[in-house]
Design an enzyme around this catalytic site. Structure first.
Site, PDB file in Angstrom:
ATOM      1  N   PRO A 207       0.859  -1.197   0.000  1.00 43.29           N
ATOM      2  CA  PRO A 207       0.000   0.000   0.000  1.00 43.29           C
ATOM      3  C   PRO A 207       0.895   1.248   0.000  1.00 43.29           C
ATOM      4  O   PRO A 207       1.476   1.607   1.018  1.00 43.29           O
ATOM      5  CB  PRO A 207      -0.788  -0.127   1.309  1.00 43.29           C
ATOM      6  CG  PRO A 207       0.064  -0.972   2.189  1.00 43.29           C
ATOM      7  CD  PRO A 207       0.863  -1.878   1.304  1.00 43.29           C
ATOM      8  N   ASP A 385       6.043   2.506   1.800  1.00 48.09           N
ATOM      9  CA  ASP A 385       5.124   1.447   2.225  1.00 48.09           C
ATOM     10  C   ASP A 385       4.409   1.926   3.487  1.00 48.09           C
ATOM     11  O   ASP A 385       5.014   2.025   4.561  1.00 48.09           O
ATOM     12  CB  ASP A 385       5.922   0.173   2.502  1.00 48.09           C
ATOM     13  CG  ASP A 385       5.035  -1.039   2.751  1.00 48.09           C
ATOM     14  OD1 ASP A 385       3.896  -0.861   3.207  1.00 48.09           O
ATOM     15  OD2 ASP A 385       5.496  -2.177   2.514  1.00 48.09           O
ATOM     16  N   HIS A 386       3.112   2.200   3.347  1.00 58.22           N
ATOM     17  CA  HIS A 386       2.363   2.795   4.461  1.00 58.22           C
ATOM     18  C   HIS A 386       2.117   1.802   5.598  1.00 58.22           C
ATOM     19  O   HIS A 386       1.663   2.197   6.676  1.00 58.22           O
ATOM     20  CB  HIS A 386       1.025   3.336   3.939  1.00 58.22           C
ATOM     21  CG  HIS A 386       0.481   4.475   4.751  1.00 58.22           C
ATOM     22  ND1 HIS A 386       1.084   4.935   5.895  1.00 58.22           N
ATOM     23  CD2 HIS A 386      -0.626   5.245   4.583  1.00 58.22           C
ATOM     24  CE1 HIS A 386       0.378   5.933   6.395  1.00 58.22           C
ATOM     25  NE2 HIS A 386      -0.673   6.138   5.614  1.00 58.22           N
ATOM     26  N   ARG A 387       2.421   0.524   5.366  1.00 57.09           N
ATOM     27  CA  ARG A 387       2.288  -0.437   6.456  1.00 57.09           C
ATOM     28  C   ARG A 387       3.340  -0.190   7.533  1.00 57.09           C
ATOM     29  O   ARG A 387       3.114  -0.491   8.707  1.00 57.09           O
ATOM     30  CB  ARG A 387       2.443  -1.869   5.928  1.00 57.09           C
ATOM     31  CG  ARG A 387       1.347  -2.323   4.965  1.00 57.09           C
ATOM     32  CD  ARG A 387       1.664  -3.685   4.406  1.00 57.09           C
ATOM     33  NE  ARG A 387       2.934  -3.702   3.668  1.00 57.09           N
ATOM     34  CZ  ARG A 387       3.493  -4.791   3.163  1.00 57.09           C
ATOM     35  NH1 ARG A 387       2.904  -5.972   3.332  1.00 57.09           N
ATOM     36  NH2 ARG A 387       4.630  -4.714   2.497  1.00 57.09           N
ATOM     37  N   ILE A 389       5.644   2.872   7.308  1.00 56.92           N
ATOM     38  CA  ILE A 389       6.010   4.292   7.394  1.00 56.92           C
ATOM     39  C   ILE A 389       4.760   5.153   7.387  1.00 56.92           C
ATOM     40  O   ILE A 389       3.904   5.008   6.513  1.00 56.92           O
ATOM     41  CB  ILE A 389       6.927   4.661   6.206  1.00 56.92           C
ATOM     42  CG1 ILE A 389       8.216   3.843   6.277  1.00 56.92           C
ATOM     43  CG2 ILE A 389       7.225   6.152   6.194  1.00 56.92           C
ATOM     44  CD1 ILE A 389       9.059   3.934   5.035  1.00 56.92           C
TER      45      ILE A 389
END
Length: 415
Positions: A207, A385-387, A389
């Site tokens: 994501p 990577d929003h998981r 960061i």
């Protein structure tokens, strides 16, 4: 008369392009001796002979596309039954008694007697031979399960293999475009096929969010031009990408989360104590990403020289698989082409990538002078990577990068 057929190319690889023919009519070949060099993904691998004999006719030439099981040469009766003086094949080396082979359903074991092309470079084969590792039992972590030195060492220590899942996107049926006008088809190169797989995997797995920023590089650009003659005396061309390598290394040290990977199987974050940065290189055959290792330990001039070397090798298709592995972060600089911004795709299993666009002179308000003045501003973006960061982390990372670009005195140019 016997037919020499191309061995199995490996899981998910149905064809390859011949880039080199290592035999000619009249040659004696032994079973296991390399006879072709094939391009399958971003690298070149050797195809061994499935049996020995005297070559009476070669059926392929460089540029041909070949498939598993295809006849590549005709063999007459062998006059010498002993193997040719080539290095011992690591795939025939005895499997180590300890640790026990790691069972994995990801790549089935070939039936007894079947010869299978093992995707590994000569240096990897040599390492496997020295460590007593049977490459047929090693599951590679690279494209098309290509085996790296890390894979061999991991197997030898009994660690579980770390393999990138191969995406299998549903192929949608295309309309018949010829109904609307003339069309032509062109086969994808190995590089393009690899790009299709890796980008589809990244897009479906990560994501991503992209953060945009600008840096005032007026002073940095002036310093770059001033130091360019000194760099040239040391055999290097001082480019903005070389400077960005050093800046990115400093940012990764300050923000180690950007130099990590996510292990979803164990719900752990893997922090890397090394800084290897990939640099996207535009080549006639597609995008290649050579890796500059230990960037934090090198000066800008040394980085500039190494960058020029690997970029040239990329354009000449002389990069080895090892030179494109191990990156913990990536930089893609499109400033030399143009554009005001873009959203680069994170290169899994990395968690971030820096994208740089062309700088331009823009009016910037100077409160001390109470007026506008021309400044050289460089737009850049960070996809992450929003998981792992968060947005605030990305903003701080970008601000740190911008501050180093705006204050050249903070950056070391020695080396």
């Amino acid at each position: 008369m016997a037919e020499l057929k191309l061995p199995d190319l490996g899981d998910n690889v149905t064809s390859a392009v011949v880039v080199g023919v290592l035999i000619k009519e009249g040659d004696m070949v032994a079973a296991g001796q390399p006879v072709l060099e094939l391009e399958t993904d971003k690298a070149v691998m050797e195809a061994p002979a499935s049996e020995g004999g005297t070559v009476t006719k070669v059926m392929v030439k460089p540029g041909d596309e070949v498939k598993s099981g295809q006849v590549i040469a005709l063999l007459g009766e062998a006059t010498v039954q002993t193997p040719a003086p080539t290095p011992a094949k690591p795939e025939e080396a005895p499997a180590p008694s300890s640790p026990a082979p790691i069972a994995t359903p990801a790549r089935p074991t070939p039936p007894p007697g079947e010869r299978r092309l093992i995707p590994a470079a000569p240096s990897v084969r040599r390492l496997a031979r020295e460590m007593g590792v049977n490459l047929r039992e090693v599951l590679g972590s690279g494209p098309a399960y290509r085996i790296s030195e890390q894979d061999v060492r991991r197997y030898a220590t009994g660690a579980a293999p770390q393999v990138a899942p191969t995406p299998s996107p549903t192929a949608l049926a295309l309309p018949d475009f010829s109904k609307f006008g003339p069309v032509r088809r062109e086969a994808m190169s190995g590089v393009r096929r690899a790009t299709v797989r890796s980008m589809a995997q990244a897009w479906s797995t990560i994501p991503m969010v992209t953060h945009f920023d600008k840096a005032d590089i007026t002073e940095m650009e002036a310093l770059r031009k001033k130091l360019s003659p000194k760099a040239e005396k040391q055999g290097a061309k001082l480019t903005m990408t070389a400077i960005l390598l050093k800046i990115a290394a400093a940012a990764l040290q300050r923000f180690p989360k950007f130099n990590a990977s996510i292990d979803t199987a164990s719900n752990e974050i893997i922090y890397k104590d090394y800084i290897h940065i990939g640099v996207a290189v535009d080549t006639p055959t597609g995008l290649l990403v050579p890796v500059i290792r230990d960037v934090d330990r090198k000066g800008v001039f040394a980085l500039a020289a190494e960058l020029a070397e690997v970029a040239a090798k990329a354009r000449e298709r002389k990069l080895t698989p090892e030179e494109m592995q191990g990156a913990s972060f990536t930089i893609s600089n499109l400033g030399g082409i143009g554009g005001v911004g873009f959203t680069p795709i994170v290169n899994w299993p990395e968690v971030a990538i820096l994208g740089v666009s062309r700088s331009s002179i823009e009016p910037v308000w100077n409160p001390e002078k109470e007026g506008f003045e021309p400044r050289n501003l460089m737009p850049f973006s960070l996809s992450y990577d929003h998981r792992l960061i968060d947005g605030a982390d990305a903003a701080r990372f970008c601000r740190f990068v911008a501050e180093l670009l705006e204050e050249p005195v903070l950056l070391g140019f020695a080396g």
